[in-house]
Design a protein around this motif. Structure first.
Motif, PDB file in Angstrom:
ATOM      1  N   THR A   1       0.459  -1.111   0.580  1.00 31.58           N
ATOM      2  CA  THR A   1      -0.548  -0.379  -0.164  1.00 31.58           C
ATOM      3  C   THR A   1       0.642   1.405   0.011  1.00 31.58           C
ATOM      4  OG1 THR A   1      -1.953  -1.217   1.110  1.00 31.58           O
ATOM      5  CG2 THR A   1      -1.774   1.388   1.429  1.00 31.58           C
ATOM      6  N   GLN A   2       0.842   2.289  -0.890  1.00 30.42           N
ATOM      7  CA  GLN A   2       1.700   3.399  -1.259  1.00 30.42           C
ATOM      8  C   GLN A   2       1.146   4.865  -0.425  1.00 30.42           C
ATOM      9  OE1 GLN A   2       4.420   2.733  -3.249  1.00 30.42           O
ATOM     10  NE2 GLN A   2       5.280   4.234  -2.321  1.00 30.42           N
ATOM     11  N   ILE A   3       1.823   5.071   0.880  1.00 34.72           N
ATOM     12  CA  ILE A   3       0.867   6.126   1.228  1.00 34.72           C
ATOM     13  C   ILE A   3       1.276   7.492   0.739  1.00 34.72           C
ATOM     14  CG2 ILE A   3       0.477   7.231   3.570  1.00 34.72           C
ATOM     15  CD1 ILE A   3      -0.037   4.116   3.057  1.00 34.72           C
ATOM     16  N   THR A   4       2.640   7.213   0.485  1.00 29.92           N
ATOM     17  CA  THR A   4       2.636   8.648  -0.217  1.00 29.92           C
ATOM     18  C   THR A   4       4.187   8.121  -1.045  1.00 29.92           C
ATOM     19  OG1 THR A   4       5.266   8.535   0.869  1.00 29.92           O
ATOM     20  CG2 THR A   4       2.826   9.888   2.040  1.00 29.92           C
ATOM     21  N   ASP A   5       4.990   9.549  -2.084  1.00 26.89           N
ATOM     22  CA  ASP A   5       5.981   8.854  -3.139  1.00 26.89           C
ATOM     23  C   ASP A   5       6.569   7.756  -2.759  1.00 26.89           C
ATOM     24  OD1 ASP A   5       3.852   9.913  -4.880  1.00 26.89           O
ATOM     25  OD2 ASP A   5       5.528  12.190  -4.769  1.00 26.89           O
ATOM     26  N   THR A   6       7.497   8.413  -1.052  1.00 26.92           N
ATOM     27  CA  THR A   6       8.072   7.698  -0.299  1.00 26.92           C
ATOM     28  C   THR A   6       7.999   6.476   1.020  1.00 26.92           C
ATOM     29  OG1 THR A   6       8.397   9.453   1.393  1.00 26.92           O
ATOM     30  CG2 THR A   6      10.024   9.524  -1.166  1.00 26.92           C
ATOM     31  N   LEU A   7       7.109   6.296   0.964  1.00 25.39           N
ATOM     32  CA  LEU A   7       6.200   5.649   1.768  1.00 25.39           C
ATOM     33  C   LEU A   7       5.081   4.518   1.519  1.00 25.39           C
ATOM     34  CD1 LEU A   7       6.412   4.276   4.908  1.00 25.39           C
ATOM     35  CD2 LEU A   7       4.576   6.713   5.522  1.00 25.39           C
TER      36      LEU A   7
ATOM     37  N   ARG B   1       7.358  12.772  16.007  1.00 25.53           N
ATOM     38  CA  ARG B   1       8.797  12.089  15.107  1.00 25.53           C
ATOM     39  C   ARG B   1       9.867  11.942  15.826  1.00 25.53           C
ATOM     40  NH1 ARG B   1      11.756  15.101  12.594  1.00 25.53           N
ATOM     41  NH2 ARG B   1      11.934  16.435  13.946  1.00 25.53           N
ATOM     42  N   LYS B   2      10.442  12.701  16.305  1.00 19.30           N
ATOM     43  CA  LYS B   2      11.679  11.899  16.983  1.00 19.30           C
ATOM     44  C   LYS B   2      11.863  11.031  17.206  1.00 19.30           C
ATOM     45  CE  LYS B   2      12.065  17.338  18.587  1.00 19.30           C
ATOM     46  NZ  LYS B   2      11.881  18.201  20.091  1.00 19.30           N
ATOM     47  N   VAL B   3      10.633  10.628  18.574  1.00 19.39           N
ATOM     48  CA  VAL B   3      11.675   9.471  18.774  1.00 19.39           C
ATOM     49  C   VAL B   3      11.316   8.003  17.739  1.00 19.39           C
ATOM     50  CG1 VAL B   3       9.907   6.990  20.091  1.00 19.39           C
ATOM     51  CG2 VAL B   3       9.537   9.706  21.167  1.00 19.39           C
ATOM     52  N   CYS B   4      10.637   8.522  16.337  1.00 18.42           N
ATOM     53  CA  CYS B   4      10.399   7.651  15.259  1.00 18.42           C
ATOM     54  C   CYS B   4      12.048   7.638  14.717  1.00 18.42           C
ATOM     55  CB  CYS B   4       9.730   8.170  14.399  1.00 18.42           C
ATOM     56  SG  CYS B   4       7.919   6.766  14.712  1.00 18.42           S
ATOM     57  N   ASP B   5      12.495   9.496  15.069  1.00 18.88           N
ATOM     58  CA  ASP B   5      13.827   8.702  13.771  1.00 18.88           C
ATOM     59  C   ASP B   5      14.647   8.190  14.861  1.00 18.88           C
ATOM     60  OD1 ASP B   5      11.852  10.775  11.994  1.00 18.88           O
ATOM     61  OD2 ASP B   5      12.505  13.087  13.023  1.00 18.88           O
ATOM     62  N   ARG B   6      14.874   8.209  16.491  1.00 21.58           N
ATOM     63  CA  ARG B   6      15.679   7.926  16.853  1.00 21.58           C
ATOM     64  C   ARG B   6      15.542   6.133  16.309  1.00 21.58           C
ATOM     65  NH1 ARG B   6      14.241  12.035  20.992  1.00 21.58           N
ATOM     66  NH2 ARG B   6      12.971  10.398  21.364  1.00 21.58           N
ATOM     67  N   LEU B   7      14.322   5.537  16.308  1.00 23.74           N
ATOM     68  CA  LEU B   7      14.723   4.752  16.320  1.00 23.74           C
ATOM     69  C   LEU B   7      14.121   4.231  14.592  1.00 23.74           C
ATOM     70  CD1 LEU B   7      12.518   3.497  18.866  1.00 23.74           C
ATOM     71  CD2 LEU B   7      14.012   3.170  18.902  1.00 23.74           C
ATOM     72  N   ASN B   8      14.227   4.301  13.783  1.00 23.13           N
ATOM     73  CA  ASN B   8      13.922   4.602  12.496  1.00 23.13           C
ATOM     74  C   ASN B   8      13.322   4.037  12.094  1.00 23.13           C
ATOM     75  OD1 ASN B   8      14.955   4.603   9.430  1.00 23.13           O
ATOM     76  ND2 ASN B   8      16.488   3.181   9.387  1.00 23.13           N
ATOM     77  N   ILE B   9      11.411   4.449  12.298  1.00 22.17           N
ATOM     78  CA  ILE B   9      10.557   4.479  12.301  1.00 22.17           C
ATOM     79  C   ILE B   9       9.934   4.716  11.295  1.00 22.17           C
ATOM     80  CG2 ILE B   9       8.033   3.742  13.165  1.00 22.17           C
ATOM     81  CD1 ILE B   9      10.079   2.464  15.942  1.00 22.17           C
ATOM     82  N   PRO B  10       9.326   4.619  10.435  1.00 19.45           N
ATOM     83  CA  PRO B  10       8.043   5.712   9.311  1.00 19.45           C
ATOM     84  C   PRO B  10       7.084   5.733  10.678  1.00 19.45           C
ATOM     85  CG  PRO B  10       9.276   4.091   8.073  1.00 19.45           C
ATOM     86  CD  PRO B  10       8.923   3.577   9.552  1.00 19.45           C
ATOM     87  N   LEU B  11       6.472   7.193  10.228  1.00 13.88           N
ATOM     88  CA  LEU B  11       4.978   7.648  10.931  1.00 13.88           C
ATOM     89  C   LEU B  11       4.733   8.623  10.103  1.00 13.88           C
ATOM     90  CD1 LEU B  11       3.760   8.768  13.221  1.00 13.88           C
ATOM     91  CD2 LEU B  11       5.334  10.503  13.636  1.00 13.88           C
ATOM     92  N   ILE B  12       3.463   7.192  10.475  1.00  8.47           N
ATOM     93  CA  ILE B  12       2.185   8.649   9.653  1.00  8.47           C
ATOM     94  C   ILE B  12       0.869   9.201  11.148  1.00  8.47           C
ATOM     95  CG2 ILE B  12      -0.301   8.071   8.990  1.00  8.47           C
ATOM     96  CD1 ILE B  12       1.024   6.090   7.602  1.00  8.47           C
ATOM     97  N   PHE B  13       0.928  10.402  11.201  1.00 10.70           N
ATOM     98  CA  PHE B  13       0.454  10.987  12.426  1.00 10.70           C
ATOM     99  C   PHE B  13      -0.800  10.850  12.393  1.00 10.70           C
ATOM    100  CE2 PHE B  13      -1.410  14.800  14.358  1.00 10.70           C
ATOM    101  CZ  PHE B  13      -0.705  14.887  15.737  1.00 10.70           C
ATOM    102  N   LYS B  14      -1.524  10.191  13.378  1.00  9.41           N
ATOM    103  CA  LYS B  14      -2.960  10.252  13.604  1.00  9.41           C
ATOM    104  C   LYS B  14      -3.086  11.059  13.889  1.00  9.41           C
ATOM    105  CE  LYS B  14      -6.896   8.533  15.460  1.00  9.41           C
ATOM    106  NZ  LYS B  14      -8.031   9.207  16.878  1.00  9.41           N
ATOM    107  N   SER B  15      -4.779  11.722  14.288  1.00  8.64           N
ATOM    108  CA  SER B  15      -5.345  12.369  15.225  1.00  8.64           C
ATOM    109  C   SER B  15      -6.890  12.826  14.534  1.00  8.64           C
ATOM    110  CB  SER B  15      -5.037  13.772  15.561  1.00  8.64           C
ATOM    111  OG  SER B  15      -5.396  13.976  16.806  1.00  8.64           O
TER     112      SER B  15
END
Length: 280
Positions: free
Chosen positions: A4-10, A41-55
């Motif tokens: 499933t393509q979320i963005t051009d890079t994810l 995002r900072k946490v995900c960057d440290r762990l190299n996890i892609p993030l989709i923000f949800k609210s």
């Protein structure tokens, strides 16, 4: 399986990194939402996890008429647009009515169909018509194999980028239970699967005029789902869940997020790649 393509890079799916779909249950204010997006995002960057923000701009299925529902559609989308621009992450939000789909799709990267509405044909067709990625939460009342009908509706509407989410099944009153067999069963429908670790510990209506929850079980269920095999993890996260206006009892405290994610990554790292379980 179709990725499933979320963005051009994810992309989410086979041989893709585990993606986190996370954020506060509801948009409380612009400043708070931007702060939470940046910290997650900072946490995900440290762990190299892609993030989709949800609210959510609106929680239309609250237990009580007096419960906080969030922002109106226009203000909510304005805030989510700022998250995309200022924090630099894709965003996801719920839609509840067919007429919202096209407007919301102008801003967000993923349209989410709430569990209670997963069989609403007109809503699914309207979401599919936007061309956006769609995350459908399996209804608490639905067998995993019956999600094939949800998928067929979306495909009939032209959707190609679909995510299917397990969020627990009704077990008597005010309680949910997770049948982890649902993850491979839904994955057999041809699309990536997501595990919603926070709504799975929710106790719907468990506090009378609002829902309860058991957030201390989130790490256990999330690690179990990772061991079974998932493509993305859904978690609602809050700086101080005890004062959150919605879903506080089952949200993960921001201060605990990194350790929870590390535990999940450790499980995935230890899996044997010959088992067929999705690994990066």
């Amino acid at each position: 399986m179709n990725n499933t393509q979320i963005t051009d890079t994810l992309s989410i799916g086979d041989r893709c990194p585990l993606t986190l779909i996370g954020g506060p249950c509801v948009i409380e204010s612009e400043d708070f939402t931007l702060k939470m997006a940046e910290e997650i995002r900072k946490v995900c960057d440290r762990l190299n996890i892609p993030l989709i923000f949800k609210s959510s701009f609106d929680k239309a299925n609250r237990t009580s008429i007096n419960s906080f529902r969030g922002q109106n559609l226009d203000r909510g989308l304005e805030i989510l647009q700022k998250v995309k621009r200022m924090v630099g992450v894709p965003v996801l939000t719920d839609i509840h009515e067919s007429h919202q789909a096209a407007t919301v799709a102008e801003v967000v990267d993923v349209l989410q169909i709430p569990a209670f509405l997963c069989r609403q044909t007109d809503l699914l067709i309207a979401a599919a018509a936007t061309g956006k990625a769609i995350n459908v939460k399996k209804g608490q009342f639905l067998a995993p194999w019956d999600m094939k009908h949800v998928v067929s509706k979306l495909e009939a509407g032209g959707a190609k980028n679909i995510l299917l989410t397990e969020r627990g099944t009704s077990f008597g009153y005010n309680t949910l239970v997770v049948d982890f067999r649902s993850l491979p069963q839904m994955r057999e429908l041809g699309y990536p699967v997501v595990f919603d670790a926070t709504h799975s510990v929710q106790m719907p209506g468990g506090k009378g005029d609002k829902s309860g929850g058991q957030r201390h079980f989130v790490p256990y269920l999330a690690r179990a789902a990772a061991a079974v095999g998932i493509d993305a993890l859904f978690m609602e996260i809050h700086e101080n869940p005890d004062i959150a206006p919605s879903d506080g009892p089952n949200m993960v405290p921001l201060a605990e997020l990194e350790n929870v994610l590390k535990g999940i990554l450790n499980v995935r790292a230890g899996l044997d790649t010959t088992t067929g379980v999705n690994l990066p």
